[in-house]
Write a protein that holds these residues in place. Structure first.
Motif, PDB file in Angstrom:
ATOM      1  N   VAL A   3      -3.253   4.746  -5.191  1.00 18.12           N
ATOM      2  CA  VAL A   3      -4.220   5.193  -4.181  1.00 18.12           C
ATOM      3  C   VAL A   3      -3.742   6.565  -3.711  1.00 18.12           C
ATOM      4  CG1 VAL A   3      -4.935   2.907  -3.348  1.00 18.12           C
ATOM      5  CG2 VAL A   3      -2.973   4.032  -2.304  1.00 18.12           C
ATOM      6  N   GLN A   4      -4.643   7.316  -3.105  1.00 14.46           N
ATOM      7  CA  GLN A   4      -4.280   8.687  -2.713  1.00 14.46           C
ATOM      8  C   GLN A   4      -4.080   8.838  -1.214  1.00 14.46           C
ATOM      9  OE1 GLN A   4      -6.927   7.985  -4.964  1.00 14.46           O
ATOM     10  NE2 GLN A   4      -5.309   8.273  -6.486  1.00 14.46           N
ATOM     11  N   MET A   5      -4.663   7.931  -0.436  1.00 14.57           N
ATOM     12  CA  MET A   5      -4.661   8.132   1.018  1.00 14.57           C
ATOM     13  C   MET A   5      -4.537   6.806   1.757  1.00 14.57           C
ATOM     14  SD  MET A   5      -7.482  10.598   2.629  1.00 14.57           S
ATOM     15  CE  MET A   5      -7.225  11.395   4.179  1.00 14.57           C
ATOM     16  N   LEU A   6      -3.757   6.827   2.845  1.00 14.46           N
ATOM     17  CA  LEU A   6      -3.562   5.640   3.686  1.00 14.46           C
ATOM     18  C   LEU A   6      -3.467   6.094   5.147  1.00 14.46           C
ATOM     19  CD1 LEU A   6      -0.380   4.037   1.999  1.00 14.46           C
ATOM     20  CD2 LEU A   6      -2.748   3.430   1.472  1.00 14.46           C
ATOM     21  N   VAL A  57      -0.950  11.151   2.525  1.00 12.07           N
ATOM     22  CA  VAL A  57      -1.456  11.266   1.150  1.00 12.07           C
ATOM     23  C   VAL A  57      -0.281  11.334   0.187  1.00 12.07           C
ATOM     24  CG1 VAL A  57      -3.699  12.366   1.601  1.00 12.07           C
ATOM     25  CG2 VAL A  57      -1.633  13.783   1.514  1.00 12.07           C
ATOM     26  N   ASN A  58      -0.561  11.055  -1.065  1.00 15.13           N
ATOM     27  CA  ASN A  58       0.427  11.259  -2.119  1.00 15.13           C
ATOM     28  C   ASN A  58       0.637  12.777  -2.234  1.00 15.13           C
ATOM     29  OD1 ASN A  58       1.094  12.019  -4.981  1.00 15.13           O
ATOM     30  ND2 ASN A  58       1.373   9.808  -5.128  1.00 15.13           N
ATOM     31  N   ILE A 115       5.519  11.800   0.036  1.00 13.40           N
ATOM     32  CA  ILE A 115       4.353  11.553   0.899  1.00 13.40           C
ATOM     33  C   ILE A 115       4.146  12.743   1.832  1.00 13.40           C
ATOM     34  CG2 ILE A 115       3.554  10.110   2.829  1.00 13.40           C
ATOM     35  CD1 ILE A 115       4.981   7.750   1.494  1.00 13.40           C
ATOM     36  N   GLU A 174       0.834  -1.204   0.000  1.00 15.76           N
ATOM     37  CA  GLU A 174       0.000   0.000   0.000  1.00 15.76           C
ATOM     38  C   GLU A 174       0.869   1.255   0.000  1.00 15.76           C
ATOM     39  OE1 GLU A 174      -2.857   0.051   3.255  1.00 15.76           O
ATOM     40  OE2 GLU A 174      -1.351   0.734   4.678  1.00 15.76           O
ATOM     41  N   LEU A 225       0.784   4.099  -2.852  1.00 14.39           N
ATOM     42  CA  LEU A 225       0.584   5.532  -2.573  1.00 14.39           C
ATOM     43  C   LEU A 225       1.640   6.363  -3.310  1.00 14.39           C
ATOM     44  CD1 LEU A 225      -1.148   7.475  -0.643  1.00 14.39           C
ATOM     45  CD2 LEU A 225       0.968   7.625   0.662  1.00 14.39           C
ATOM     46  N   GLN A 226       2.881   5.893  -3.244  1.00 10.62           N
ATOM     47  CA  GLN A 226       3.954   6.643  -3.914  1.00 10.62           C
ATOM     48  C   GLN A 226       3.728   6.711  -5.425  1.00 10.62           C
ATOM     49  OE1 GLN A 226       7.272   4.435  -1.957  1.00 10.62           O
ATOM     50  NE2 GLN A 226       8.085   6.480  -1.566  1.00 10.62           N
TER      51      GLN A 226
END
Ligand code: LMR
Length: 328
Positions: free
Chosen positions: A83-86, A239-240, A137, A74, A78-79
Motif C-alpha cells: 500500500v502507498q498511504m496510511l 507514505v512509502n 516512511i 499495515e 507500507l514498508q
C-alpha cells in the motif's frame, strides 16, 4: 507476511503494466476505522481532491475498517510497498522502532487542542516525522481524532475502580504504563478485534475517543464510560518514501495540495464528529456516561503523573521536554 509479499509482487507488476499503458497511478490508502470517523472522512476527502487536482493522473483507493490490513500489518505493507498511504494512530509507531511518538500518549500532557497544535505544527512535530525516514516512511501530516474516554462494564470514577480491570490498549508502552499506574491489566490488541473482545469478556474495558467507540458500536458492549479526556489520539499521515520521492513533480504537487486541504478538513471536523458520536451514544442509553468531579480528576492526574518520568528512558527526556516547552 506472505500475504503482504504476494500483494507487493502483484502491486509491482500492476504498476509496471500501468506505466506501460499510461493509465492512472493507483494509491492505496488503508486504514482501520469506519469511513464515518474523522480519519475515514479525511481519507475520502483526500481521494476526492487528489483525483480532481491531478486531473485523472491519480486514482486513490481507500480501504477502511482493516479491510486490507490490521494495525501492525499495515505498517509492514507500507514498508514493502503493498500500500502507498496510511494514517496510523501516533500510538502505533513503537513496534516500528520509532518510540518517540509515544510522547503523544502521555496522560494529561495536553490540556486542549491548541496546545497539541503547537506541537504538531511546530519544530517538534516536524522532527518526529523526520524520524520515520530511516524506516522508509515519509510523514506528511498530522490528523486529529480527539481526547479519549475510558469505558468498562463497571463504573470507573476513582482510580481505585480500575483495580484488576483488563483494559485493551494500542501497541504503546506508554499506554501500558498508564494502565499499570491505575492497577489495571493492559492488553495490546488490534483495533479490529476490540468489539468482539469486549463482547465476549476477553477484556473488560478500553479507551478511545467517542467517534471510534460509537462507530465500532462499543457502546453496545460497555455499560459505563467516563469522560476523562486523559489522553489524546491522533494520526500521522504517512507514505512509502521511495514511492513518494519517485513521483513526478506534476503528480506530487497536486497530491500535496490535496493533502493540505484534506488535513485542514479532517482537523476541522474532528471535534464535531466526536461531539456527535457522544451525543448519539448518550441518546442510545446503552452506556452510562460519567463526568469526573474536579477532585476525582485531580486524583487521576496525580496517579498518572509518574508515568511521564517513568517513560523518559523509552521516549527520550529531551523529546518530553521539547513537548512541555512547546505547550507552555
Ligand atoms: C485504536 O487502535 O484504538 C485506534 O488507533 C484506531 C484508530 O486508528 O483510530
Amino acid at each position: 507476511m506472505k500475504k503482504i509479499l504476494a500483494a507487493t509482487l502483484v502491486a509491482s507488476a500492476f504498476f509496471a503494466s500501468n506505466a506501460m499503458a499510461n493509465s492512472p497511478l493507483v494509491i492505496k490508502f488503508s486504514h482501520v476505522v469506519s469511513p464515518d470517523t474523522p480519519k475515514g472522512k479525511g481519507a475520502e476527502r483526500f481521494k476526492e481532491l487528489a483525483e480532481k487536482y491531478s486531473e485523472g493522473k491519480v486514482v486513490v483507493e481507500v480501504y477502511p475498517n482493516s479491510q486490507l490490513y490490521k494495525d501492525k500489518e499495515e505498517l509492514e505493507a507500507l514498508q514493502l510497498g503493498a500500500v502507498q498511504m496510511l494514517a496510523p494512530s501516533l500510538a502505533k509507531f513503537g513496534p516500528l522502532g520509532v518510540r518517540e511518538f509515544e510522547v503523544f500518549d502521555l496522560p494529561y500532557i495536553f490540556q486542549n487542542k491548541d496546545q497539541l497544535r503547537k506541537v504538531t505544527n511546530g519544530e517538534v512535530g516536524k522532527d518526529l516525522l523526520a524520524r520515520l525516514e530511516p524506516k522508509g516512511i515519509k510523514g506528511l501530516a498530522y490528523w486529529d481524532n480527539g481526547f479519549k474516554i475510558m469505558s468498562a462494564n463497571s463504573p470507573i470514577h476513582t482510580v481505585d475502580d480500575f483495580l484488576g480491570l483488563k483494559m485493551r490498549i494500542q501497541s504503546s508502552k506508554v499506554l501500558e504504563s498508564q494502565m499499570q499506574a491505575l492497577d489495571a491489566v493492559p492488553q495490546v490488541m488490534a483495533f479490529s478485534e476490540v468489539y468482539q473482545a469486549l463482547q465476549t469478556g476477553v477484556v473488560d474495558g478500553t479507551e478511545n475517543p467517542p467517534s471510534n467507540m460509537y462507530t465500532q458500536k462499543m457502546h453496545e458492549v460497555q455499560k459505563h464510560a467516563t469522560l476523562s479526556d486523559h489522553g489524546y489520539l491522533g494520526y500521522a499521515v504517512i507514505v512509502n518514501k521511495k514511492f513518494w520521492d519517485g513521483l513526478d513533480e506534476a503528480v506530487r504537487a497536486p497530491l500535496e495540495k490535496a493533502l493540505d486541504e484534506a488535513t485542514e478538513y479532517a482537523n476541522d471536523i474532528a471535534q464535531q464528529e466526536n461531539d456527535e458520536s457522544l451525543a448519539a451514544m448518550k441518546e442510545s442509553g446503552r452506556t452510562t456516561f460519567y463526568e469526573l468531579t474536579p477532585e476525582e480528576r485531580n486524583e487521576w492526574i496525580e496517579q498518572l503523573r509518574p508515568v511521564h518520568k517513568a517513560m523518559e528512558s523509552r521516549i527520550g527526556a529531551e523529546v518530553i521536554d521539547a513537548v512541555y516547552k512547546a505547550v507552555e
